[in-house]
Design a protein around this motif. Sequence first.
Motif, PDB file in Angstrom:
ATOM      1  N   LYS A   8      55.153  38.264  15.400  1.00 45.63           N
ATOM      2  CA  LYS A   8      55.342  36.769  15.456  1.00 45.63           C
ATOM      3  C   LYS A   8      54.051  36.081  16.016  1.00 45.63           C
ATOM      4  N   VAL A   9      53.104  37.160  16.438  1.00 41.17           N
ATOM      5  CA  VAL A   9      51.800  36.653  17.260  1.00 41.17           C
ATOM      6  C   VAL A   9      50.660  37.674  16.612  1.00 41.17           C
ATOM      7  N   ILE A  10      49.718  36.963  16.215  1.00 42.85           N
ATOM      8  CA  ILE A  10      48.651  37.655  15.892  1.00 42.85           C
ATOM      9  C   ILE A  10      47.365  37.441  16.559  1.00 42.85           C
ATOM     10  N   LEU A 113      42.560  32.033   8.744  1.00 45.30           N
ATOM     11  CA  LEU A 113      43.207  31.491   9.936  1.00 45.30           C
ATOM     12  C   LEU A 113      43.987  30.450   9.741  1.00 45.30           C
ATOM     13  N   LYS A 114      43.427  29.413   8.573  1.00 51.09           N
ATOM     14  CA  LYS A 114      44.349  28.558   8.268  1.00 51.09           C
ATOM     15  C   LYS A 114      45.640  28.685   7.721  1.00 51.09           C
ATOM     16  N   LYS A 118      49.965  28.935   9.979  1.00 50.25           N
ATOM     17  CA  LYS A 118      51.036  28.018   9.545  1.00 50.25           C
ATOM     18  C   LYS A 118      52.380  28.915   9.753  1.00 50.25           C
ATOM     19  N   LYS A 119      52.231  30.258   9.786  1.00 48.61           N
ATOM     20  CA  LYS A 119      53.440  31.099   9.785  1.00 48.61           C
ATOM     21  C   LYS A 119      53.586  31.886  11.137  1.00 48.61           C
ATOM     22  N   LEU A 231      48.652  41.810   3.151  1.00 54.29           N
ATOM     23  CA  LEU A 231      49.210  42.936   4.087  1.00 54.29           C
ATOM     24  C   LEU A 231      50.679  42.328   4.668  1.00 54.29           C
ATOM     25  N   LEU A 232      50.377  40.945   4.882  1.00 49.12           N
ATOM     26  CA  LEU A 232      51.467  39.981   5.439  1.00 49.12           C
ATOM     27  C   LEU A 232      52.101  39.165   4.744  1.00 49.12           C
TER      28      LEU A 232
END
Length: 233
Positions: A8-10, A113-114, A118-119, A231-232
């Motif tokens: 949920k957090v990067i 990053l952009k 968003k996710k 990867l994500l």
Amino acid sequence: MSEYKNIKVIGFDADDTLWVNETYFREAEETFCKLLSEYETPNKIDQELFKMEIANLELYGYGVKAFILSMVQSALELSNYNVPHKTIEKILNIGKDMLNKPVELLDGVEEVLKLLSKKYRLILATKGDLLDQERKLEKSGLTSYFHHIEVLSDKKEFNYSRLLNHLDIEPSEFLMIGNSLKSDVLPLINLKSHAIHVPFHTTWAHEQVSEKETNGKKYKTIKSLRELLKLLD
């Protein structure tokens, strides 16, 4: 994708993950060696400066200002306290030049990053001098992508654990991205979080780790931040 499905957090490191940093330290060391060439060989000057930086870490922490103080102290000791005032001034100017460097973003940083912002909730977790890191972040134009920005005094398990607790982030839902195995990857693995290593071509000796330290640790290595998107996905 399965191993990252709960993320949920990067978290992102800054220096040498988002923008160029270590290169400027290497250039500064070369200039410093030339300034002191009448007292010692470049190799010996390098070794003594590194020892001084490590000895001063607990007092001064990380960053350019700590580096300047270690250069000045090394110059005094290497010259047997005969270094001219003008040379000290030149050393101080090496540091000022470093602090005034433009921020050079690494390949694909803003695009990644952009899209990820968003996710996911993005945070910046970096170490170093607060004023200098704030200045670089401002110059980078990346501030708006981060939900939270933290300048840590160090990046050990304790520091990350406190940060995750403070932001109410479950370790299993956190992914850290950075160029240093010692600072950005291994502490998170030990906290049962996820980490991805994005090597930079130059690494400070203090950030290097042995094969024994990484043995059995589960993390991915990618060549560019752009690979994160796959990867994500």
